[in-house]
Scaffold this motif. Sequence first.
Motif, short mmCIF file in Angstrom:
data_model
loop_
_atom_site.label_atom_id
_atom_site.label_comp_id
_atom_site.label_asym_id
_atom_site.label_seq_id
_atom_site.Cartn_x
_atom_site.Cartn_y
_atom_site.Cartn_z
N SER A 1 -35.71 12.30 15.51
CA SER A 1 -37.09 12.51 15.05
C SER A 1 -38.08 11.99 16.08
O SER A 1 -39.10 12.64 16.37
N VAL A 2 -37.79 10.82 16.66
CA VAL A 2 -38.68 10.26 17.69
C VAL A 2 -38.70 11.17 18.92
O VAL A 2 -39.76 11.43 19.50
N LEU B 1 -45.99 7.07 13.88
CA LEU B 1 -44.71 7.58 13.39
C LEU B 1 -43.55 7.19 14.30
O LEU B 1 -42.48 6.78 13.82
N THR B 2 -43.74 7.30 15.60
CA THR B 2 -42.65 6.94 16.52
C THR B 2 -42.32 5.45 16.44
O THR B 2 -41.15 5.06 16.51
N ALA C 1 -49.00 10.29 15.78
CA ALA C 1 -47.65 10.38 16.34
C ALA C 1 -47.16 9.02 16.84
O ALA C 1 -45.98 8.68 16.70
N LEU D 1 -40.87 14.24 18.22
CA LEU D 1 -42.30 13.92 18.32
C LEU D 1 -42.70 13.73 19.78
O LEU D 1 -43.82 14.10 20.19
N TRP E 1 -45.71 15.51 21.54
CA TRP E 1 -46.79 14.63 22.01
C TRP E 1 -46.19 13.56 22.93
O TRP E 1 -45.86 12.46 22.48
N SER F 1 -47.10 9.80 22.92
CA SER F 1 -46.73 8.89 21.83
C SER F 1 -45.50 8.05 22.17
O SER F 1 -45.13 7.17 21.39
#
Length: 400
Positions: free
Chosen positions: A11-12, A56-57, A53, A15, A19, A22
Amino acid sequence: MWGRPLIYGFSVALLGVIWPDSLGTGLGFLNGLLELHDAGTYVWWSLGLVALAKILTSVLTREGGGSAGEFMASLVVGGSLGAAFAIVVETYGGLDSVDIGAFTVVGMAAVLATTARAPLTSVILVFELTGNYGLVLPLMLVAGLATFLSDRLHPESAYSAKLLREGIRLPTSEDIDLLDTVRVETVMQPHGGGLRPWNTLAEAAEYFDVTTHHGAPVFDDQDRLIGILTLSDVSDSGGPSMSATVADAMTRDVITITSDAPVASALARMASLGVGRLPVVATEDSRRVVGMFRRVSVVRAYEEALSMSKGKELYRERTRIRSQPGADFFDMSIVEGSPLANQDVAHIQWPEDLVLVSVQRGTAVLVPHGDTMIRIGDRLTVFGTPEARDEILHTPQVRE
């Protein structure tokens, strides 16, 4: 075992592909924002998405078992939001030129102050990182306001919240100062009357000899506080005299303390004024004296605070024992030859995870205290863990 880290890591990475700013520390991205004097190729919503982002990361990295700090992440989030706000103002606010780099600096300080709850530290760190010292007042204002608002929305910082989740609470100044836990009304002395303005200084000196006090409040004919007289006032007025009155020597501007104030406040007031006593007045009436706070009251306050502190420690210890697996109540009898017999409770070496609850003596049930003596024939009710139960029951001449 490996599923969670792989899912969060993927997931990281996803992202980061969308982006790239991020990922990593974001230092290069921030340097680019700080050098901006106009929007250039940026649009406000794209910077908002970079901030989201980055959040989230960071969260996904920690949840996946990785390491992600709060410091640089908060700077990237703050810088992105500050720059986005500047672009909004420039685009929709009708302003010709907005220094986006300046807004970036202010945003960095605001989010860092919110994260760490350290406004001055945040301002200084942003100064050192950016080398921009031309925004002192905006930075201090925004950092202070951000800290004020975040304290009311969420009392813990990003760092103290981690400790709290582990059951560790950092002490505050209120926790450290025992005298903040005791109110003046708890330790004050009854004022025991006082002096009247028409009393002579000779009568005042006799009053001090009888009461052994060095100062006393002065009341009018309606028992309202109008002054205070001390032995020093009598001495400064020429000593005991039948011609001079209390009204001639007393101090009319009386410093008082309310009965509901903490002892720490009373002690600080006495120290700053260099006085040895304070009249204690009612909260609703500053001229109605309800007691006197003297130096001896400080000793009583410390004893009271230490007693309360000890009580809290005992409460925490009992709570810890109650949370032990398998902890329960059980009874045991004291018979002839028991090493517990004829001993005070305070002098018995009880197992660590055991609390004495009650002592049954004949038909009476006693609440045990430190000076309660355990006698032959007593039946004790205790609460503890199975290990503590086995330890105490293996004491010679103790039966279940």
